[in-house]
Design an enzyme around this catalytic site. Structure first.
Site, PDB file in Angstrom:
ATOM      1  CD  GLU A   1      -2.997  -0.982   2.303  1.00 54.76           C
ATOM      2  OE1 GLU A   1      -2.923  -0.043   3.113  1.00 54.76           O
ATOM      3  OE2 GLU A   1      -3.951  -1.785   2.269  1.00 54.76           O
TER       4      GLU A   1
ATOM      5  CD  GLU B   1      -3.417  -6.033   3.991  1.00 55.92           C
ATOM      6  OE1 GLU B   1      -4.232  -5.221   4.471  1.00 55.92           O
ATOM      7  OE2 GLU B   1      -2.184  -5.862   4.013  1.00 55.92           O
TER       8      GLU B   1
HETATM    9  C1  BGP Z   1      -4.241  -2.232   5.510  1.00 55.92           C
HETATM   10  C2  BGP Z   1      -2.828  -2.494   5.962  1.00 55.92           C
HETATM   11  C3  BGP Z   1      -2.711  -3.447   7.095  1.00 55.92           C
HETATM   12  C4  BGP Z   1      -3.845  -3.462   8.092  1.00 55.92           C
HETATM   13  C5  BGP Z   1      -5.212  -3.290   7.426  1.00 55.92           C
HETATM   14  C6  BGP Z   1      -6.360  -3.047   8.372  1.00 55.92           C
HETATM   15  O1  BGP Z   1      -4.338  -0.952   5.025  1.00 55.92           O
HETATM   16  O2  BGP Z   1      -2.035  -2.984   4.915  1.00 55.92           O
HETATM   17  O3  BGP Z   1      -1.453  -3.231   7.671  1.00 55.92           O
HETATM   18  O4  BGP Z   1      -3.589  -2.694   9.161  1.00 55.92           O
HETATM   19  O5  BGP Z   1      -5.198  -2.259   6.489  1.00 55.92           O
HETATM   20  O6  BGP Z   1      -6.497  -1.674   8.643  1.00 55.92           O
HETATM   21  P1  BGP Z   1      -6.381  -1.035  10.068  1.00 55.92           P
HETATM   22  O7  BGP Z   1      -5.323  -1.771  10.783  1.00 55.92           O
HETATM   23  O8  BGP Z   1      -6.018   0.388   9.849  1.00 55.92           O
HETATM   24  O9  BGP Z   1      -7.738  -1.179  10.692  1.00 55.92           O
END
Ligand code: BGP
Length: 462
Positions: A168, A370
């Site tokens: 990302e 993801e």
């Molecule tokens: C994505 C990232 C992850 C993870 C996920 C969930 O953007 O790659 O590292 O954290 O989001 O989001 P968050 O943890 O901000 O709730």
């Protein structure tokens, strides 16, 4: 709901995490920007929970990986931390403990029958490189990243067959330089644009080194991971809304997607940036490297769509440049929300992404790297056997898989689905507020318990 979707043999079913979110800082010789930020401003993190322990993967990776295997997964993504593997950033020389740890982890992943997918940068810039050189603003840091990557390839590419340069990258630009959710929380559009370019350059230079050293000789491939947030205009019959959505797409999605796959930046974006006098500094030689070193596969993180409308208020030109001068975010009435994370739930976007890759990006091999749902206070769903009954997560994953399946049926070249995440892990500033895992973590005792979704995914994969 179609429970009989068929996915091809060899489809990757897995879960993703990252070094900084699961390992803990044990034995790490350097700090990344989040380690440092927590040190100086712990109150910026939910319940003041920092990155020191997280889910203790540094010490419990054997048990953790066995648990992931036990819920039927066949693959697993994590990241190698620059601040753990590397002793000397300038030379790229590795740290003995870092080598040993990642060797053990990779061997253990394979021992459990899981395919490792390894990311090299998951928001975790070494803070020293920010202090000394301005981090991603600097082309020297680009070269230091390539040295780190080269060290990692040299040490591990005999066993790691799927590498990804960045996770990302647009989030780094947004968080560090525009919207203040990553340290150093600067608001500076010009620097944001230079960082955007430099990270693209770092990814291409890393791919170049990977190819030049023939690290792919035993079948290893190199890709990148982008969070794609398709921009939907408020009203498709309103040309201003449509134009605003196109610009948002060019900035948030195509700015990394196009260089990664086509070796070029979107013309629409370049023209606007030039006109606004904020275009990055580049050389012919660098642009040639970007042109010639494309990814071999793509990882897509998908959580939520972007809804866009034309700008409603006149932009104050005396304020510093922001991409938002070209669009407003639109709160669509009736949208379905995950209230804990504040993200819209819109499974159909996964299908739109699949078709976009098929039609506009050479149908490159790709996978969902993801996708998931973070929920606060999951303890209230614990049943008499001590299991969290997270039916909402099962529903969320099923709905997304259904649209993914439709995209694959229509010819999109998708080879896997990874959920975020296997074991509840640390979420940056949200720390342990929202839980995403198939496996619950008791933060006080570090006890790990499979949730209903973990039992379900096993059956579903079967
Ligand atoms: C994505 C990232 C992850 C993870 C996920 C969930 O953007 O790659 O590292 O954290 O989001 O989001 P968050 O943890 O901000 O709730």
């Amino acid at each position: 709901m179609d429970n009989n979707m068929k996915f091809k043999d060899g489809f990757l079913w897995g879960a993703a995490t990252s070094g900084p979110q699961c390992e803990g800082t044990f034995n790490k010789k350097h700090k990344n920007v989040f380690d440092y930020w927590y040190e100086v401003e712990p109150e910026a993190f939910f319940d003041k929970v920092g990155p020191e322990v997280t889910s203790n993967f540094y010490n419990s990776y054997e048990e953790d990986l066995a648990m992931l295997k036990s819920i039927g997964l066949n693959s697993f993504r994590t990241s190698i931390q620059w601040t753990r593997l590397i002793k000397d950033f300038e030379t790229g020389e590795a740290d003995e403990d870092g080598i040993e740890f990642y060797n053990n982890v990779i061997n253990e992943i394979i021992k459990n029958g899981l395919t490792p997918i390894i990311t090299l940068h998951h928001f975790d810039l070494p803070v020293e490189l920010y202090d000394k050189y301005g981090g991603w603003e600097s082309k020297h840091v680009v070269d230091l990243f390539v040295k780190f990557a080269n060290t990692a390839f040299r040490l591990f590419s005999d066993r790691v067959k799927l590498w990804t340069t960045f996770n990302e990258p647009i989030v780094v630009v947004e968080g560090q330089y525009l919207y203040q959710f990553h340290y150093p929380k600067v608001v500076d559009g010009k620097k944001a644009i230079q960082a955007l370019y430099n990270i693209n350059l770092a990814s291409a230079k890393t791919i170049k080194v990977f190819k030049e050293n023939n690290y792919g000789k035993d079948g290893a491939k190199i890709g990148t991971i982008l969070n794609l947030t398709p921009s939907y205009p408020r009203d498709i019959n309103n040309p201003d809304d449509v134009k605003a959505a196109k610009i948002a797409d060019a900035f948030f999605n195509e700015s990394f997607l196009m260089p990664a796959i086509k070796g070029e930046f979107p013309k629409l974006l370049v023209d606007l940036l030039k006109e606004d006098d904020v275009l990055w500094e580049s050389t012919e030689e660098e642009l040639k490297i970007i042109k010639e070193n494309n990814i071999e596969y793509l990882g897509v993180n998908y959580y939520f769509p972007r809804r866009i409308k034309a700008k409603e208020e006149k932009v104050d030109e005396s304020k510093p440049w922001m991409p938002d001068k070209y669009f407003d975010n639109y709160e669509m009435p009736g949208r379905r929300m995950n209230p804990y994370r504040g993200w819209e739930i819109y499974p159909k976007a996964i299908y739109d992404i699949a078709i976009n890759i098929r039609d506009n990006y050479d149908n490159i091999p790709w996978y969902i790297s993801e996708n998931g749902m973070g929920v606060e206070g999951e303890d209230r769903y614990i049943n008499s056997e001590g299991i969290i009954e997270d039916d909402y997560r099962i529903e969320f994953i099923k709905e997304h898989l259904e649209y993914l399946h439709k995209g694959i049926e229509e010819g999109s070249n998708c080879f896997g689905y990874h959920s975020w995440t296997g074991i509840d892990c640390w979420s940056w500033c949200n720390a342990y507020k929202n839980r995403y895992g198939f496996i619950a973590l008791d933060l006080k005792t570090q006890k790990k318990t499979i949730k209903k979704s973990g039992q379900w995914i096993k059956e579903f994969i079967k």
